[in-house]
Scaffold this motif. Sequence first.
Motif, short mmCIF file in Angstrom:
data_model
loop_
_atom_site.label_atom_id
_atom_site.label_comp_id
_atom_site.label_asym_id
_atom_site.label_seq_id
_atom_site.Cartn_x
_atom_site.Cartn_y
_atom_site.Cartn_z
N MET A 299 1.00 -1.04 0.02
CA MET A 299 0.03 -0.10 -0.04
C MET A 299 0.67 1.12 -0.02
N GLY A 300 0.28 2.25 -0.43
CA GLY A 300 0.95 3.45 -0.49
C GLY A 300 2.26 3.82 -1.61
N THR A 301 3.23 4.43 -1.57
CA THR A 301 3.98 4.50 -2.38
C THR A 301 4.35 3.33 -3.30
N ASN A 302 4.19 3.30 -4.61
CA ASN A 302 4.54 2.31 -5.43
C ASN A 302 3.61 1.08 -5.25
N GLY A 303 2.60 1.39 -4.53
CA GLY A 303 1.55 0.26 -4.05
C GLY A 303 0.49 0.65 -4.72
N VAL A 304 -0.75 -0.33 -4.29
CA VAL A 304 -2.01 -0.42 -5.06
C VAL A 304 -3.18 0.37 -4.44
N SER A 305 -2.45 1.47 -3.47
CA SER A 305 -3.54 2.45 -2.91
C SER A 305 -2.93 3.66 -2.82
N LYS A 306 -3.50 4.96 -3.11
CA LYS A 306 -3.33 6.34 -3.10
C LYS A 306 -2.79 6.66 -1.61
N ILE A 307 -1.98 7.52 -1.32
CA ILE A 307 -1.62 8.53 -0.23
C ILE A 307 -2.49 9.59 -0.40
N ILE A 308 -3.26 9.92 0.92
CA ILE A 308 -4.20 11.12 0.69
C ILE A 308 -3.84 11.87 1.99
N PRO A 309 -3.45 13.17 2.05
CA PRO A 309 -3.14 13.93 0.69
C PRO A 309 -1.80 13.37 0.37
N GLN A 317 6.95 21.23 9.07
CA GLN A 317 5.76 20.97 9.49
C GLN A 317 5.39 19.57 9.78
N VAL A 318 4.73 18.85 10.50
CA VAL A 318 4.22 17.71 10.93
C VAL A 318 3.01 17.45 10.05
N THR A 319 2.77 16.39 9.26
CA THR A 319 1.57 16.34 8.60
C THR A 319 1.24 14.92 8.79
N LYS A 320 -0.03 14.81 8.29
CA LYS A 320 -0.76 13.36 8.32
C LYS A 320 -1.21 12.73 7.03
N HIS A 321 -0.94 11.56 6.73
CA HIS A 321 -1.37 11.13 5.46
C HIS A 321 -1.92 9.64 5.67
N ILE A 322 -2.97 9.38 4.86
CA ILE A 322 -3.69 8.16 5.22
C ILE A 322 -3.68 7.32 3.66
N SER A 323 -3.59 6.04 3.60
CA SER A 323 -3.57 5.21 2.61
C SER A 323 -4.77 4.11 2.98
N SER A 324 -5.75 3.62 2.41
CA SER A 324 -6.53 2.55 2.76
C SER A 324 -6.98 1.80 1.35
N LEU A 325 -7.38 0.39 1.69
CA LEU A 325 -7.52 -0.45 0.78
C LEU A 325 -8.76 -1.16 1.03
N GLU A 326 -9.56 -1.40 0.31
CA GLU A 326 -10.97 -2.24 0.47
C GLU A 326 -10.41 -3.71 -0.03
#
Length: 375
Positions: A299-309, A317-326
């Motif tokens: 999942m994520g980078t080079n994977g099957v699910s996008k990273i959002i944002p 800055q400290v940011t939060k990123h989510i990647s999900s897969l059904e």
Amino acid sequence: MANWKLIALLLILTVLYSCSEQSLTFNQNIAPIVFENCTPCHRDKGPAPFSLTNYNQVNRKKKTMVKMIKKGIMPPWPADRNYSHFLGEKYLTEEEKKMIYDWVKSGAVEGDGEPPILPDYSKVSRIGQPDTTFWFDSVLVSGENRDKFYIMTLPVELPQEQYIRALEFVPNKNKLVHHMNGHLLNYEDGAKADIQSGLRIMDIEVEEDLYLVLFDSLNLYNDDGSKPGRIHSAVNYLPGVEAVIYPEGIGGFKINKKSILVANDMHYAPVPKAQWDYSHINLFYSQSPPERPVRETMMGTNGVSKIIPPLKIPPNQVTKHISSLEVDQDISVLTINPHMHLLGKSFKSYAIDPGGDTIRMINIQRWDFRWQYFY
């Protein structure tokens, strides 16, 4: 009268505790803890910078051990044990920590008798007797105190096709190899006459376009120019990671009579003096095809699910990123491998079932790039 009884009881407890603290010895109390949790890395030719395999070595490093334990740095186990549990967890109980603190405080006595027998750390394999072993070409790691990255290929020719329960990468000198990620290219009969041709090692510290051009020179394609079958992430190595053999019937894959293992990211740590590395791969055969095959999902980078944002982090800055897969079918999760680089701060993974309940996977509250286990 009641107060005097209480004082007397406290005095007795204090005396008993002091005696217990004085009786702690390395051979009887501390060695079992150290051998279980420390020596898998802190041993001769292990990944750690010094050994802890006997009393003298532990005695010299006792203050450092106490400091690292109190800071929660050692033994290294980044995953939150209050969130989920895994095989082979490296941790000390509060009782074990206190025992080490008290032993050091009371003089770090060696004690009578002999310590427990040190575990056998085979130079051939950490998980058993392999069926076959193949060696990479030797590599001279230049002593420039710089990280070195290579692509390395290892031709594998067998008398007949086999089903593999496990592939194990064993570095000749753990202090040299930091990590390795490898996939297996399977060639069908007659598809490639010579798997020995092409470069065996390629320095990838180059520009991206040049890297793509050089990749062709490894000569990994079938003779007709088509791509062979590929088993992604067939074998990996990271600091502290040991190979795992799943139970018979679970996992594994078929390896053809001709294949090439591609270590597409062989990372050597900085060293001040040039050294040779002679790493190898162990093959463990299965008696039959796996009843339940495994598949890696990235999942994520080079994977099957996008990273959002999108994973673009502004300065300061400290940011939060989510990647999900059904997931569209029932699965069993065998291994989790969280991965981030130096900017990572924390990592949490969980599943949500159709009823809305959370299934905990892993929580790493303080991400450390140096420890990237396969959990």
